[in-house]
Structures are given as C-alpha cells and as structure tokens.
Design an enzyme around this catalytic site. Structure first.
Site, PDB file in Angstrom:
ATOM      1  CD  GLU A  43      -2.898  -0.580   2.528  1.00  0.00           C
ATOM      2  OE1 GLU A  43      -2.892   0.530   3.094  1.00  0.00           O
ATOM      3  OE2 GLU A  43      -3.514  -1.563   2.965  1.00  0.00           O
ATOM      4  CG  ASP A  54      -4.066   8.005   9.065  1.00  0.00           C
ATOM      5  OD1 ASP A  54      -4.004   6.760   9.112  1.00  0.00           O
ATOM      6  OD2 ASP A  54      -4.209   8.636   7.998  1.00  0.00           O
TER       7      ASP A  54
END
Lengths: 251, 383
Positions: A43, A54
């Site tokens: 990724e 996040d």
C-alpha cells in the site's frame, strides 16, 4: 491481481508506506525492498493535510512528507517504474480529497495507467456507487473497509461493491499499534467470509510477529502501517529498515 | 440525494462512524417531530438561555452610515453567543440517546464554553478539543471551560486551530463511538449535522422575522451575518429563506496578504471533515492554512448549505478583512455601546460597503456574539 497475490502468499503481510518520506526516490527504494522481503501487496499512502482516520504515527508521516514537498503530481510519473520493479501488486491508499482535486475518474485512470491495481479510500462517501463504477470500468480494485460497528445489512452492501480483498478494520479507532487486539476480530472475519469469496485482510493496530501469526490463523492477510512507518521514520537507513521490519513480522 | 444540498454535503467519514451518523439522523428526526422534546428545548431557551434575544435599532450607527441598521442580539444570550442554542439542543438529543460523555471542538472558544455550560447543566463529562494557537489567543474562554468542569485538550498538530481541533474530535469519536456524543458546533460536518445545527439555530431567524416586522412594519432589504462554518448565518437566514430579502454572508478576508478564511469566495469544492463544500485547498488537494483575526472564522471549509445557497445565488458572500473588522469593533463600541465578537464585527464591517450599494435600505445584522473574549486581541492591535 490483488486477490490472487494475497491468496498465493502463505504469509500474506501487506505493508503500508507513506509516499514522499523522506523523499519520493527513497519511497521507490522502500517499495522495492518491501517487495524483495516478500510483501503480498504494497500500500502506498498519499499524504493528506487532515488525516482524520489516522493516529499519531501516520499523522506525523503525512505531515513530514508534505513538509518535504510531496505532491500527487510528483508521484504519478514515478509509479509505473515502481510497479514494474516488484512482483507484488501496488495499491494506493488516499483520502478522497486529493483524488478528487483534478477529477476523481481522471485521477483513478492515471493511477491505473501507472500500474496501480487497487485503491483504498478511508473516507469514502456513504453512497460509494459512483467510485465503485469508475473503478469497475477501468478494471481497478476498490478495496473497501468493514468496521467493527458495520451492521450485517451494510456489510452485505459494502462487500458486494468490493474487489481485491475486504479490509476488516480490527478496532474502533484510528490507525496505530495496539498491544492487544479485540477477540471479536475472529468472529468479524468469519462473518465477512460467509458473504464473499474475496480474501479478508485485517488492519489497524498490528505491530508484532505474534499478532501477525494470530491474525493469519483466521484471516487471509494482515496490513501493517503505523508500526512500519514508526520504524522507517526513526531509521538512519529507512530502506533497509523497511525490508528488515517486514521480514521480522513474517518470521 | 439524501444528506445533500444540491451537490454539497454527504457523509465522507470512516466506515466506523457511519452507524453512529445513521442513529443520530434517526434520533434527531424522531426528537424534532416530538412535541415534548420541542417544548423542553423551547423551555430551556426561554428560562436558561434568556430567549427571545431582542432586536435593537442601532440609531447612531444608522445615522452615521445612512442606512437603517437593526441588530439581532445573540450576544445577550447566556454564555454570550448564539452557540448555546445548538449546545442545548444537542445535549437534549444526547441525553435522549443515552450517551454518557460529550466531546466538542472549538475555535474562538464560544462553542466550547456553550458545550461545557450545557454539560454542567446536565452533569455530563465534557472534553473540548482546541488548537494551541486558539488557546493562546482565547485564553479567557479556556479558563471559563475549565471552571465549568470541562477538560480542554490542546491540539498542536497541523495549523493548531479549529480545523485540527475538529479532526482530533473526530478521532476521539471514532475511538469512543459507543459511549460518546460528538456535539459539533457549526453547520459543517457529515450529514445530519448541517441540518441538525441549522434546525437548532433556526430560532434566531424565526424570532428576528417577527421582531423586525413589529419594529418596522416591513421586512428588511437584507439579512447579514458572518460566515466561518456558518451556523449563525444559516440560523438567521432560515427565517427569511422564502422572503424577498437579500441574504448576505460575510467571510473573513484575513490579513490582506492572501491568508484568509473565505472558503466560498476563493475555495474550490472538496471534502473536509465529512462533507463536500467549498474548501481552501491547493492544486494538489491539500488543505491550505487560513488566517483571520477572528478565531471562529479561521477555518478552511464552510457548511455545505452555504455552498448550495451560493451556487443557486439565493445568498451572496462578501469579504471583510481583519482591519475592517477591528474598525467595526471600535465603531459599534463608540456608537452603540456594544462590543461585538470579532466574528460578528465582520458582519458590521460590511455595512459601510452595503450603505454605498443601497443607501437608505433597512438591514438586519446577526450580532452573533459579544466581544469580551476579544479585548486582548483588540488591545494588541491598538484601540
């Protein structure tokens, strides 16, 4: 062929690397090192100024990459070379705004033309049928997330518009390493598997070889992001560090 | 489409939050259709907030500018701004939903104070996220929140202002979604927040319409309000939506050197904090740093309904910079004995321009908050 690559790998670990840290050339080398170390897929994270899903590590990674001058326009021309340098399929993970800035369909097509095989968007709109169709039309996998809070009904809908693999979010919360992962994950993965033939990979919170081992006893793959990026950001030799970290997780 | 105003709005959130938003939507429409809930809300607005807030004829300012200026006095509400209307409405909703913990974001601190106040009133624990830059320039509100029993969590990431405080509140919500109610302070964020906040602020416009009709016998030519996220503006606008009245939102034009908070005037549609609306962003889709002397206008996005009203031209959006807002702050003090919040001073600041455009017209300005919190900033700039 993301689904095939995950299934073919006996110990399918999917590392996440923030692009542009410390610079794009290094990211390219990290991608190759991760491929050489045996990543099932890789990724590539697009930094964003406001990464609301996040935790502290990936926020810092995003922030630093942007400060170092990362741009999507700078990344795009390099991707073809990166994807040719590894046998593992490359996946782009990005918040939706940077992808939409120059037209979502156009940007997805450019990613696809550069050899990117799948895309993960953590803040996809509730009704994601538009992007689902765009990805389908260009033969790109749209990897969708299923959360611990996702209802049975919604799970069916999400899985029906998903390809590549299903990303099972293991915890309620943001990305980042956790010392223990909830026991419900096993049940969650099992229930997703009853709805689809796609591989199911777990992510959010994984940081040790023991956790990888445990997850792989019921999931088809494991995504590791914050742990890897924490190591990469601290290391003097980020390329070697990335490869070694992955090898340790897969040991 | 559901949850959209034209092409603006939506629910661009992590999958984990989607069920919570769907639950919120369901609970809100049930509550809003429930006589008992509406009565309870109206009761608190009357007996605790002190509503209705008056509409004041600014006589000397009117004479000075050559237009008729009427002020909707949200500055006279308990806690000193319109933010308390929404905080009371949402806390009643949170209680109805059985939530045990309240979180909020704040910029100028007005929403943080309103939320901390509502939490004290109902005995609920309260966590307020606030950028470290805002903590510095709105110190008095930080102390007020702490006095009210709230925990103020400093946010130093990104630009350390409202945008980052909002991201941090969303991160908390994703983590504690089962127990926690996110009390969002502006008409921004994912559906149903923009609608829900507008409905809780609608009282401003509904009262003001009746009041101005009683005072002047006719509707004003224009209704003017400052726009950061846009909750006070959408609140007063919604009372006049179907009237032949100009709706004018005033955005922060900042320091005059290209740093500002004017999302509609200069932004491009994009996604921030769960909704698609006008967004100050660069060519690469990264959100830009903003600036305004008014912390509550220092935000790169705007409520999706404002983007929609701008796209249909039902409302127009104008610019007032730091300097003009500070001048307006002084002017209203001297002329009317009223210290407006620096946010609201942007709406006052537009009047000079409007008076040239439509001499003799009557305007209604939403004075969304009082300026005690800004004395420090104004003194630094020199009286």
């Amino acid at each position: 062929m993301i689904a095939e690559a995950v299934r073919a790998n006996k110990k399918a670990v999917i590392p996440y690397v923030t692009a542009g840290l410390p610079d794009l050339d290094t990211t390219g080398e990290i991608v190759r090192a991760l491929g050489d170390a045996g990543a099932a897929a890789i990724e590539i994270g697009i930094p964003f100024s406001d990464p609301m899903a996040d935790g502290p590590v990936l926020q810092k990674a995003s922030h630093r990459a942007l400060k170092a001058g990362f741009t999507l326009e700078g990344l795009l021309p390099r991707l073809a070379k990166w994807s040719a340098s590894v046998s593992a399929p490359l996946i782009v993970m990005s918040y939706i705004n940077p992808l939409m800035r120059r037209g979502l369909a156009e940007t997805l097509a450019r990613l696809s033309d550069s050899g990117i095989q799948g895309v993960i968007v953590p803040d996809l709109p509730c009704d994601a049928s538009g992007i689902h169709e765009m990805c389908r039309d260009i033969g790109m996998d749209l990897i969708r997330l299923v959360a611990p809070t996702t209802s049975e009904e919604r799970r069916r809908e999400v899985v029906s518009q998903c390809s590549g693999f299903v990303y099972a979010v293991t915890v309620k919360g943001v990305t980042g390493a956790r010392s223990s992962l909830p026991a419900e994950v096993r049940r969650q993965v099992k229930s997703i598997k009853s709805l689809t033939d796609l591989p199911v990979c777990t992510g959010f919170g994984v940081s040790t070889a023991a956790q990888v081992e445990e997850m792989l006893s019921f999931a088809d793959g494991v995504i590791v992001g914050s742990h890897l990026m924490a190591r990469v950001m601290e290391a003097k030799e980020p390329v070697e560090e990335a490869g070694n970290t992955l090898k340790i997780l897969m040991a | 489409m559901k949850g959209y105003f034209g092409e603006f709005g939506g629910q661009y959130v992590p999958e984990t939050l989607l069920p919570a938003l769907q639950e919120l939507e369901k609970e809100f429409s049930a509550a809003w259709g429930d006589r008992e809930f509406r009565d309870e809300f109206a009761g608190y607005l009357r007996d605790y907030v002190g509503r209705p807030s008056p509409v004041t004829h600014a006589r000397r300012l009117s004479k000075h500018l050559g237009i008729g200026v009427w002020l909707k006095r949200e500055d006279l509400n308990h806690t000193g701004s319109h933010k308390i209307n929404n905080a009371i409405g949402q806390i009643l909703l949170a209680r109805r939903m059985g939530k045990q913990r309240i979180i909020a974001e704040t910029g100028a601190g007005q929403h943080g104070v309103a939320t901390a106040t509502a939490c004290a009133l109902f005995g609920l624990p309260c966590v307020v996220y606030m950028g470290t830059l805002d903590i510095e320039r709105q110190h008095m509100n930080v102390e007020r929140m702490r006095l009210l029993g709230a925990e103020v969590v400093p946010v130093s990431t990104g630009t350390a202002t409202l945008k980052d405080a909002t991201s941090e509140a969303i991160r908390d919500w994703v983590t504690n979604v089962d127990t926690t109610y996110y009390l969002l302070g502006s008409a921004v964020g994912p559906h149903p927040y923009p609608t829900l906040v507008r409905e809780f602020q609608r009282v401003i416009g509904e009262e003001a319409r009746g009041q101005i009709l009683r005072h002047t016998g006719s509707l004003p030519r224009a209704v003017i309000a400052c726009v950061g996220g846009g909750s006070n503006a959408i609140g007063i606008f919604s009372g006049f939506m179907n009237d032949p009245v100009e709706l004018i939102g005033v955005e922060a034009y900042g320091d005059g050197n290209g740093r500002h908070g004017a999302s509609i005037c200069f932004g491009i549609p994009g996604v921030l904090h769960g909704a698609r609306s006008h967004l100050l962003q660069n060519r690469d889709g990264q959100v830009l740093d903003t600036h305004s002397v008014a912390a509550g206008l220092d935000y790169p996005g705007v409520g999706p309904e404002h983007s929609f009203l701008s796209s249909t031209r039902r409302a127009r959006y104008e610019l007032v910079d730091d300097r003009q807002a500070l001048d307006a702050f002084r002017l209203l003090n001297r002329m009317e004995g009223i210290a407006p919040a620096l946010e609201s001073a942007h709406a006052i600041g537009f009047l000079t321009q409007y008076a040239k455009e439509r001499p003799g017209a009557t305007v209604l300005v939403n004075l969304s908050g009082r300026g005690d919190k800004d004395l420090h900033t104004v003194l630094q700039e020199g009286l």
